[in-house]
Design a protein around this motif. Structure first.
Motif, PDB file in Angstrom:
ATOM      1  N   ASP A  72       3.407 -22.953  -2.178  1.00 55.14           N
ATOM      2  CA  ASP A  72       4.674 -23.658  -2.349  1.00 55.14           C
ATOM      3  C   ASP A  72       5.059 -23.778  -3.817  1.00 55.14           C
ATOM      4  N   ASP A  73       4.058 -23.825  -4.709  1.00 57.67           N
ATOM      5  CA  ASP A  73       4.365 -23.951  -6.126  1.00 57.67           C
ATOM      6  C   ASP A  73       4.627 -22.614  -6.795  1.00 57.67           C
ATOM      7  N   GLY A  74       4.657 -21.539  -6.012  1.00 59.57           N
ATOM      8  CA  GLY A  74       4.963 -20.226  -6.562  1.00 59.57           C
ATOM      9  C   GLY A  74       3.761 -19.407  -6.976  1.00 59.57           C
ATOM     10  N   GLN A  75       2.562 -19.964  -6.889  1.00 66.08           N
ATOM     11  CA  GLN A  75       1.367 -19.227  -7.274  1.00 66.08           C
ATOM     12  C   GLN A  75       1.053 -18.148  -6.241  1.00 66.08           C
ATOM     13  N   LEU A  76       0.739 -16.957  -6.736  1.00 66.72           N
ATOM     14  CA  LEU A  76       0.451 -15.837  -5.839  1.00 66.72           C
ATOM     15  C   LEU A  76      -0.887 -16.035  -5.144  1.00 66.72           C
ATOM     16  N   LEU A  77      -0.879 -15.932  -3.817  1.00 68.28           N
ATOM     17  CA  LEU A  77      -2.109 -16.000  -3.040  1.00 68.28           C
ATOM     18  C   LEU A  77      -2.684 -14.618  -2.773  1.00 68.28           C
ATOM     19  N   GLY A  78      -1.808 -13.659  -2.538  1.00 63.85           N
ATOM     20  CA  GLY A  78      -2.302 -12.312  -2.245  1.00 63.85           C
ATOM     21  C   GLY A  78      -1.230 -11.446  -1.619  1.00 63.85           C
ATOM     22  N   THR A  79      -1.681 -10.370  -0.995  1.00 68.97           N
ATOM     23  CA  THR A  79      -0.782  -9.365  -0.411  1.00 68.97           C
ATOM     24  C   THR A  79      -1.218  -9.080   1.020  1.00 68.97           C
ATOM     25  N   VAL A  80      -0.263  -9.092   1.941  1.00 73.68           N
ATOM     26  CA  VAL A  80      -0.542  -8.776   3.335  1.00 73.68           C
ATOM     27  C   VAL A  80       0.085  -7.421   3.662  1.00 73.68           C
ATOM     28  N   ILE A  81      -0.675  -6.606   4.371  1.00 71.76           N
ATOM     29  CA  ILE A  81      -0.228  -5.258   4.761  1.00 71.76           C
ATOM     30  C   ILE A  81      -0.384  -5.145   6.274  1.00 71.76           C
ATOM     31  N   VAL A  82       0.673  -4.684   6.934  1.00 74.29           N
ATOM     32  CA  VAL A  82       0.676  -4.526   8.387  1.00 74.29           C
ATOM     33  C   VAL A  82       1.071  -3.092   8.716  1.00 74.29           C
ATOM     34  N   ALA A  83       0.310  -2.456   9.606  1.00 71.02           N
ATOM     35  CA  ALA A  83       0.582  -1.063   9.988  1.00 71.02           C
ATOM     36  C   ALA A  83       0.506  -0.938  11.506  1.00 71.02           C
ATOM     37  N   TYR A  84       1.503  -0.294  12.080  1.00 72.44           N
ATOM     38  CA  TYR A  84       1.558  -0.062  13.522  1.00 72.44           C
ATOM     39  C   TYR A  84       1.316   1.416  13.811  1.00 72.44           C
ATOM     40  N   ASP A  85       0.599   1.669  14.880  1.00 72.45           N
ATOM     41  CA  ASP A  85       0.404   3.035  15.353  1.00 72.45           C
ATOM     42  C   ASP A  85       1.646   3.441  16.152  1.00 72.45           C
ATOM     43  N   VAL A  86       2.434   4.375  15.595  1.00 72.69           N
ATOM     44  CA  VAL A  86       3.680   4.808  16.242  1.00 72.69           C
ATOM     45  C   VAL A  86       3.590   6.282  16.624  1.00 72.69           C
ATOM     46  N   THR A  87       2.367   6.740  16.887  1.00 70.58           N
ATOM     47  CA  THR A  87       2.183   8.161  17.210  1.00 70.58           C
ATOM     48  C   THR A  87       2.959   8.546  18.451  1.00 70.58           C
ATOM     49  N   GLU A  88       2.866   7.763  19.504  1.00 67.64           N
ATOM     50  CA  GLU A  88       3.579   8.093  20.738  1.00 67.64           C
ATOM     51  C   GLU A  88       5.082   8.120  20.506  1.00 67.64           C
ATOM     52  N   LEU A  89       5.577   7.147  19.736  1.00 65.58           N
ATOM     53  CA  LEU A  89       7.005   7.130  19.442  1.00 65.58           C
ATOM     54  C   LEU A  89       7.409   8.347  18.628  1.00 65.58           C
ATOM     55  N   ALA A  90       6.607   8.694  17.608  1.00 63.79           N
ATOM     56  CA  ALA A  90       6.922   9.862  16.785  1.00 63.79           C
ATOM     57  C   ALA A  90       6.898  11.139  17.615  1.00 63.79           C
ATOM     58  N   ASP A  91       5.912  11.255  18.501  1.00 61.46           N
ATOM     59  CA  ASP A  91       5.864  12.433  19.369  1.00 61.46           C
ATOM     60  C   ASP A  91       7.064  12.475  20.304  1.00 61.46           C
ATOM     61  N   ALA A  92       7.461  11.314  20.833  1.00 59.13           N
ATOM     62  CA  ALA A  92       8.627  11.274  21.722  1.00 59.13           C
ATOM     63  C   ALA A  92       9.888  11.668  20.975  1.00 59.13           C
ATOM     64  N   VAL A  93      10.022  11.205  19.724  1.00 60.21           N
ATOM     65  CA  VAL A  93      11.189  11.577  18.919  1.00 60.21           C
ATOM     66  C   VAL A  93      11.195  13.079  18.671  1.00 60.21           C
ATOM     67  N   GLU A  94      10.012  13.642  18.376  1.00 61.61           N
ATOM     68  CA  GLU A  94       9.936  15.082  18.141  1.00 61.61           C
ATOM     69  C   GLU A  94      10.319  15.858  19.391  1.00 61.61           C
ATOM     70  N   VAL A  95       9.843  15.403  20.556  1.00 58.73           N
ATOM     71  CA  VAL A  95      10.213  16.072  21.812  1.00 58.73           C
ATOM     72  C   VAL A  95      11.718  15.982  22.027  1.00 58.73           C
ATOM     73  N   ARG A  96      12.298  14.820  21.740  1.00 58.42           N
ATOM     74  CA  ARG A  96      13.743  14.671  21.912  1.00 58.42           C
ATOM     75  C   ARG A  96      14.509  15.583  20.966  1.00 58.42           C
ATOM     76  N   GLU A  97      14.038  15.671  19.722  1.00 58.64           N
ATOM     77  CA  GLU A  97      14.724  16.541  18.754  1.00 58.64           C
ATOM     78  C   GLU A  97      14.652  17.999  19.203  1.00 58.64           C
ATOM     79  N   GLN A  98      13.495  18.407  19.673  1.00 56.59           N
ATOM     80  CA  GLN A  98      13.380  19.787  20.161  1.00 56.59           C
ATOM     81  C   GLN A  98      14.286  20.033  21.357  1.00 56.59           C
ATOM     82  N   PHE A  99      14.351  19.035  22.243  1.00 50.62           N
ATOM     83  CA  PHE A  99      15.222  19.178  23.407  1.00 50.62           C
ATOM     84  C   PHE A  99      16.686  19.290  22.983  1.00 50.62           C
ATOM     85  N   LEU A 100      17.117  18.430  22.051  1.00 51.09           N
ATOM     86  CA  LEU A 100      18.497  18.480  21.590  1.00 51.09           C
ATOM     87  C   LEU A 100      18.818  19.814  20.939  1.00 51.09           C
ATOM     88  N   ARG A 101      17.898  20.308  20.107  1.00 48.19           N
ATOM     89  CA  ARG A 101      18.145  21.596  19.459  1.00 48.19           C
ATOM     90  C   ARG A 101      18.253  22.708  20.489  1.00 48.19           C
TER      91      ARG A 101
END
Length: 560
Positions: A299-328
Motif C-alpha cells: 500500500d505504501d508503494g514498496q515493490l513486493l515482487g513480480t507475478v507471472i501467469v502463463a496459460y497452455d493455449v496449444t489446443e486453441l492455437a491448433d484450432a486457429v491454425e486449422v481454421r486458417e487452413q480451412f479458410l484459405r
C-alpha cells in the motif's frame, strides 16, 4: 507446581527437588557434622533428633511423593516442614553454632520464589517462629539490646532477601507470562501463515495455469507445478538464472526468441507483459503458452515482487491454425469457379439478343448474385489473416469520407436513408487512403444495414489533441454491452442481424479493426439497446508511430 517446575511431570518433580530441597538437605547434613564436633552431646537431644528426622522425612517426601498428581500448592508442605526442622535444630545449636540460622535461607527463598503471596506470608511467619522458638526452648528471653540484636539481625536479613526474591519472582512471572502469550501468538500466526501458504499452493496447483512469483530481488518465492513443468520443457529451472532456454519460439513458430527477450527476464526487468504468445519445447513436443506479468506493490508503494501467469493455449492455437487452413482452402477453391462463372456470364451477355429483355434480366440477376458471391469470397480471403501493406500518404480526410459515401449511396437510397457528412475542412492525416476508405465504407454500410429505414446516417469528422476522429451514427436497435465485446470477432453476427436476415459473414468489423490497429488507432462504440449507435475511428494524425514517414509503408496484420 512451583515456578521451579516446567511441567506437571515426574521429571518436573525431580527438577524441583534438585533445585530446592536437595541444597537444604545438604546444608542440614553439614550442620549435623559441625554439631558432632562442637556439641556432640546435643545430637541426642529430642530437639535435634526431631529436627533432623523432620528434615529427612521432608527430603524423602519431596522426591518420592507424586506431587504432579495434586495441586501445585501442596508442595508448600515440604517447605513448611523444612522451617520446623530449622527451628528445632537452631533451638539446640544456636549458642554453639550461630550460623545454623542460615539453614532458614533455603526454605524461605523457596517459599518467596515459588509460591507467590501465600509463600511470602508463610516465609515471614516462619522466620518469626524460628526466632521465637529458641527463646521458648531455653525458657529465657534476651536481657540486653545487644542480645536482642544478635538474635533478630540474621532472620531479619533473611526475610529482607526473601522480599527481594519475591519481588523479582513476581517480575519474572509477569515476563514469563508475556513471553508465553507472545510465543502462543507467534505460534498461532505461524500456523495461520502455514495454513495460508498451503491454501495458496492448493489454489495455484488447482488452476489451469502456470503461476510464479519472484520477490523484489528476483528470487523465486512460489510457483505451482504447471509453471515448473512449462520451464522444464524448455530446459531451465524457475529458480536458476538466466530463467530462459533454447527451445522458445515466437508466435510465428519460426523465430527463436533470445534469452533476454523471453518472458521471465522481461518481467523481472519490470516490463508489463499482456497476452504474449510463445511456443515452448522441442519441435515434436511444442506447446503454445499465453503469458502475462505484472508488478506487485504494498500500500505504501514498496515493490513486493513480480507475478507471472502463463496459460497452455496449444489446443486453441491448433484450432486457429486449422481454421486458417480451412479458410484459405475454401476461399481459393471458391474463387476459381466464381471467376470462371463471371467470365462466362460476360460471354453470354455479349451473345444475347438485345430484344430478349426477359433473358437479359435473368442474366443480370445471375451476374449480381455472382458478384455478391465473389465479394463474400473476397471477405473470406481477408479473414484468414494474410499480411498486407499500408501505403502511407498525406491525405484529405474529407475526400476519404466522400469516396466511402459514394460507395454506399445506392444501398442507403434503397433503404430510404440519406448519408449526411459534417466536419471542419481541411483535415489532413497520414494514412493508407485505400484501406481507410474500406474502413469508413464498412462503418457506413453497417449503419445502413442496421439503421431504421428512412432515418439518416451521420458521418462526422474532426481533429482533437493530435487525433483524427471519424464517427458514424445511425438510429437502430442499438448494440448491447455483451454484443460490443464480440462485434469484432470473426464470423460473429448479432441476434438482430440473424433475425432480420441481413447477409454477411460477420467479417466486416474484423477487417475494420485490423486496418485501424495497423494505423495505431482504436475503434470506439457508443451504444445501448434502443438508442442511437455511434462507431468512431480514432487515428493519430501523423500515422503509425512505429513506421518512419520516409519508408511509406507498414505491415497490416488481421487479428487472430
Amino acid at each position: 507446581m512451583p515456578l521451579f517446575e516446567q511441567g506437571a511431570t515426574r521429571r518436573g518433580r525431580i527438577r524441583v527437588f534438585l533445585r530446592a530441597q536437595l541444597p537444604f538437605a545438604l546444608g542440614v547434613l553439614f550442620i549435623a557434622m559441625i554439631a558432632a564436633i562442637v556439641h556432640p552431646e546435643g545430637l541426642s537431644t529430642p530437639a535435634m533428633l526431631i529436627g533432623f528426622g523432620i528434615a529427612a522425612v521432608a527430603t524423602l517426601a519431596a522426591i518420592v511423593v507424586p506431587w504432579e498428581r495434586y495441586r501445585p500448592s501442596w508442595m508448600i508442605l515440604v517447605a513448611v516442614a523444612d522451617l520446623l526442622a530449622v527451628a528445632l535444630v537452631r533451638a539446640e545449636l544456636f549458642p554453639f553454632v550461630p550460623a545454623v540460622t542460615m539453614l532458614a535461607v533455603f526454605p524461605i527463598l523457596w517459599l518467596a520464589y515459588g509460591f507467590a503471596w501465600p509463600g511470602m506470608v508463610v516465609a515471614v511467619f516462619g522466620a518469626g517462629f524460628i526466632t521465637s522458638f529458641q527463646f521458648a526452648y531455653v525458657g529465657a528471653w534476651p536481657d540486653t539490646p545487644v542480645e536482642w540484636a544478635n538474635v533478630v539481625t540474621l532472620p531479619t536479613l533473611i526475610v529482607g532477601v526473601a522480599v527481594i526474591v519475591f519481588v523479582a519472582a513476581r517480575q519474572l512471572r509477569r515476563n514469563a507470562r508475556r513471553l508465553t502469550e507472545a510465543s502462543a501468538a507467534q505460534s498461532a500466526a505461524l500456523r495461520e501463515a502455514k495454513d495460508t501458504e498451503a491454501v495458496a499452493l492448493g489454489i495455484l496447483n488447482t488452476v489451469n495455469a502456470g503461476v510464479a512469483f519472484y520477490d523484489n530481488e528476483g528470487r523465486l518465492d512460489v510457483a505451482n507445478k504447471l509453471a515448473h513443468a512449462m520451464t522444464q520443457m524448455v530446459g531451465f529451472e524457475l529458480d536458476e538464472p538466466p530463467y530462459a532456454g533454447d527451445n522458445v519460439l515466437a508466435a510465428d513458430r519460426v523465430s527463436v526468441i533470445p534469452y533476454d527477450q523471453q518472458i521471465i527476464p522481461r518481467a523481472l526487468r519490470g516490463e508489463i507483459i499482456q497476452d504474449h504468445v510463445e511456443w515452448l519445447g522441442p519441435p515434436d513436443e511444442q506447446v503454445a503458452i499465453m503469458a502475462s506479468s505484472s508488478r506487485v506493490y504494498r500500500d505504501d508503494g514498496q515493490l513486493l515482487g513480480t507475478v507471472i501467469v502463463a496459460y497452455d493455449v496449444t489446443e486453441l492455437a491448433d484450432a486457429v491454425e486449422v481454421r486458417e487452413q480451412f479458410l484459405r482452402t475454401v476461399s481459393h477453391e471458391l474463387r476459381t469457379p466464381t471467376t470462371s462463372i463471371t467470365g462466362f456470364l460476360d460471354l453470354i451477355a455479349d451473345e444475347l439478343d438485345p430484344a430478349d429483355e426477359k433473358l437479359q434480366r435473368y442474366v443480370e440477376i445471375v451476374t449480381r448474385k455472382t458478384n455478391d458471391l465473389f465479394t463474400r469470397v473476397g471477405e473470406l480471403l481477408q479473414a484468414h489473416g494474410g499480411e498486407k501493406t499500408l501505403h502511407l500518404v498525406d491525405l484529405d480526410v474529407e475526400g476519404v469520407i466522400r469516396t466511402a459515401t459514394e460507395r454506399t449511396r445506392d444501398a442507403a437510397a434503397a433503404n430510404g436513408m440519406a448519408v449526411e457528412v459534417a466536419g471542419a475542412s481541411p483535415l489532413h492525416a497520414r494514412a493508407d487512403a485505400d484501406q481507410l476508405v474500406i474502413a469508413v465504407t464498412e462503418l457506413i454500410t453497417n449503419a445502413v444495414k442496421f439503421g431504421t429505414p428512412g432515418s439518416p446516417v451521420t458521418v462526422r469528422y474532426q481533429e482533437s489533441e493530435g487525433r483524427v476522429r471519424i464517427a458514424v451514427s445511425n438510429s437502430g436497435p442499438g448494440v448491447s454491452h455483451a454484443e460490443q465485446r464480440r462485434v469484432f470477432d470473426r464470423f460473429y453476427r448479432t441476434p438482430s442481424a440473424r433475425s432480420r436476415e441481413i447477409q454477411g459473414f460477420g467479417l466486416g468489423l474484423t477487417n475494420l479493426r485490423a486496418i485501424v490497429d495497423a494505423h495505431d488507432g482504436h475503434v470506439l462504440i457508443d451504444s445501448a439497446p434502443g438508442t442511437p449507435t455511434t462507431f468512431t475511428i480514432d487515428l493519430p494524425v501523423g500515422g503509425p508511430a512505429a513506421t518512419p514517414p520516409e519508408e511509406g509503408s507498414a505491415e497490416l496484420r488481421a487479428p487472430r
